[in-house]
Design an enzyme around this catalytic site. Structure first.
Site, mmCIF file in Angstrom:
data_model
loop_
_atom_site.group_PDB
_atom_site.id
_atom_site.type_symbol
_atom_site.label_atom_id
_atom_site.label_comp_id
_atom_site.label_asym_id
_atom_site.label_seq_id
_atom_site.Cartn_x
_atom_site.Cartn_y
_atom_site.Cartn_z
ATOM 1 N N ASP A 1 35.255 5.042 30.535
ATOM 2 C CA ASP A 1 33.999 4.302 30.489
ATOM 3 C C ASP A 1 32.896 5.276 30.887
ATOM 4 O OD1 ASP A 1 33.007 0.990 31.142
ATOM 5 O OD2 ASP A 1 31.700 2.742 31.167
ATOM 6 N N GLU B 1 34.113 4.685 25.792
ATOM 7 C CA GLU B 1 33.235 3.513 25.912
ATOM 8 C C GLU B 1 31.840 3.896 26.381
ATOM 9 O OE1 GLU B 1 34.900 0.031 27.709
ATOM 10 O OE2 GLU B 1 33.038 -0.420 28.768
ATOM 11 N N GLU C 1 28.159 -3.596 26.126
ATOM 12 C CA GLU C 1 27.961 -4.428 27.322
ATOM 13 C C GLU C 1 26.497 -4.536 27.709
ATOM 14 O OE1 GLU C 1 30.420 -1.765 29.837
ATOM 15 O OE2 GLU C 1 28.946 -2.200 31.386
ATOM 16 N N ASP D 1 28.669 -8.729 27.108
ATOM 17 C CA ASP D 1 28.922 -9.458 28.353
ATOM 18 C C ASP D 1 28.313 -10.843 28.178
ATOM 19 O OD1 ASP D 1 29.214 -8.813 31.737
ATOM 20 O OD2 ASP D 1 28.265 -10.636 30.997
ATOM 21 N N HIS E 1 32.821 -7.586 27.813
ATOM 22 C CA HIS E 1 32.767 -6.888 29.100
ATOM 23 C C HIS E 1 33.182 -7.888 30.174
ATOM 24 C CE1 HIS E 1 30.387 -5.906 32.796
ATOM 25 N NE2 HIS E 1 31.124 -4.827 32.637
ATOM 26 N N GLU F 1 39.041 -7.936 29.458
ATOM 27 C CA GLU F 1 38.882 -6.959 30.540
ATOM 28 C C GLU F 1 38.967 -7.658 31.882
ATOM 29 O OE1 GLU F 1 35.089 -4.935 30.741
ATOM 30 O OE2 GLU F 1 35.742 -3.688 32.413
HETATM 31 C C1 LIG Z 1 33.348 0.987 35.529
HETATM 32 C C2 LIG Z 1 32.004 1.106 34.853
HETATM 33 O O1 LIG Z 1 31.383 2.265 35.384
HETATM 34 C C3 LIG Z 1 31.109 -0.068 35.142
HETATM 35 O O2 LIG Z 1 30.948 -0.210 36.539
HETATM 36 C C4 LIG Z 1 31.629 -1.368 34.571
HETATM 37 O O3 LIG Z 1 30.843 -2.430 35.038
HETATM 38 C C5 LIG Z 1 31.532 -1.553 33.077
HETATM 39 O O4 LIG Z 1 31.006 -0.474 32.363
HETATM 40 C C6 LIG Z 1 32.841 -1.991 32.474
HETATM 41 O O5 LIG Z 1 33.066 -1.753 31.282
HETATM 42 O O6 LIG Z 1 33.599 -2.679 33.220
HETATM 43 MG MG LIG Z 2 31.766 -0.432 30.331
#
Ligand SMILES: C[C@H](O)[C@H](O)[C@@H](O)[C@@H](O)C(=O)O
Ligand SMILES: [Mg+2]
Length: 394
Positions: A214, A240, A268, A291, A318, A338
């Site tokens: 990510d 990602e 997201e 999201d 997300h 997720e």
């Molecule tokens: C883990 C990532 O850095 C973010 O904190 C997270 O919120 C998001 O990008 C994810 O896809 O879960």
């Molecule tokens: Mg992410």
């Protein structure tokens, strides 16, 4: 039975986890060194709270109907969101029939178009929309997934996002998404460190467990291409959010440049059907990741998901706890979900929006049976021990 109308809308704010899950205590993995668009500034490189990733806090939207039924939902919008709800959006809700969600959504979106469109305004509209769906489910005594046409599967399967994909594998998740820790500002040495961390994790989990990076909007096209090419040796499943959300052109190039079979995913921080139309018409990505608490809510995600289905794209929202689970359960093109590991060491499963929601279901062995989502609405309650504030009224 007469349809009740909306009697009052109330907006509260709360700090410390919850929907704004980045608002954690010091030492939490999610606030460790993670690459961001601010990493080029050394003073903002070591934690994301240093540049204010947690400034918003959670928004709680509570909607009371004329028959006493109450629905609520939470999202990331804090005081700004509370102001927008109380001082602007409430007028489109109070007095309306609780069933007229499309009408209320259209009025909220068009009335804020001059200052909204994406970001915290659409987060706020999403929170109101989720509360409306919860209210409808409470009144009809049905879970939201039943209001959406019913489940297409009897359980959800999850990949885990967190610092420890090796532990996620032991907990039964189908994959592990790692935050990318080193940004382009750290040059080739940082790139080597990123790949070394992937190599180390691959050595721990074996060849078949999904591993993903990510990148949280932090890269440029050249760096992302080099990272993807270097990661191929370690079987990276997807890269990602490599680029800033508005760089549709960069994503289209990246998708053409990554090794065959590696997925380019994003979304997201994208919002509305129009934003996701851009991602799909410009062939920016393989899987979209809206999201539901930020893209416009369930009402907008229905539209986004149908468009994606027409493009043959999967929609893997997300992480947004129950608000995405009820949706994913009903969509053929959402085969998994997720789960964000919100324990500070990413070493155990705790509720994603902890401590804000009571009865928040969590996966066991990386799976969640639909029987855990059979309560009315989204099936969760506000934790009365959380210190809610109501900064604005109307
Ligand atoms: C883990 C990532 O850095 C973010 O904190 C997270 O919120 C998001 O990008 C994810 O896809 O879960
Ligand atoms: Mg992410």
């Amino acid at each position: 039975m007469a349809v009740p109308t909306i009697k009052q809308v109330r907006a509260y704010t709360v700090r410390g986890g919850g929907a704004d899950y980045h608002d954690q205590g010091d030492g939490h993995w999610i606030d460790g060194q993670i690459a961001t668009p601010m990493s080029k500034y050394p003073q903002y490189r070591m934690t994301r709270k240093s540049f204010g990733l947690n400034v918003l806090g959670s928004l709680v939207v509570e909607i009371e109907a004329s028959d006493g039924t109450v629905g609520f939902a939470v999202t990331t919008a804090g005081d700004i969101g509370a102001f927008i709800v109380e001082r602007h959006l409430a007028r489109f809700l109070e007095g309306q029939k609780i069933t007229d969600i499309e009408l209320m959504w259209d009025q909220m979106f068009n009335a804020t178009l001059y200052y909204g469109r994406k970001g915290v305004v659409v987060n706020t509209i999403s929170g109101v929309d989720l509360a409306l769906w919860d209210l409808l489910g409470q009144w009809r005594k049905e879970p939201v997934h039943a209001l959406l046409g019913g489940p297409v599967r009897d359980e959800l399967q999850f990949y885990a996002t967190g610092a420890r994909p090796d532990l996620a594998q032991q907990m039964g998740f189908i994959g592990g998404k790692m935050p990318l820790r080193h940004s382009p500002a750290e040059g080739d040495e940082g790139l080597r460190k990123n790949l070394a961390e992937l190599a180390e994790m691959r050595s721990r989990v074996g060849d078949d467990f999904w591993l993903m990076f990510d990148c949280w909007m932090s890269l440029d096209l050249n760096y992302a291409t080099k990272l993807a090419q270097g990661a191929q040796a370690y079987g990276l499943k997807w890269i990602e959010e490599a680029l800033p959300p508005d760089d549709y052109w960069g994503y289209a190039d990246l998708k053409r440049q990554v090794p065959t079979g590696m997925l380019v995913n994003t979304g997201e921080h994208e919002a509305t059907r129009w934003g996701f139309r851009m991602l799909m018409e410009m062939d920016c990505c393989d899987i979209i990741q809206p999201d539901v608490g930020w893209c416009g809510g369930i009402t907008e995600l229905i539209k986004i998901s149908a468009l994606a289905d027409a493009y043959g794209k999967q929609v893997i929202p997300h992480g947004s706890s129950v608000y995405s689970y009820h949706f994913v359960a009903t969509r053929h093109n959402s085969p998994f979900a997720e789960f964000l590991m919100m324990a500070p060491e990413a070493d155990r499963v705790v509720p994603m929006f902890n401590p804000l929601l009571l009865d928040e279901p969590v996966p066991a062995q990386g799976r969640l049976s639909l029987s855990a989502l059979d309560q009315p609405g989204f099936g969760v309650r506000l934790n009365p021990d959380c210190d809610l504030a109501r900064p604005y009224t109307h």
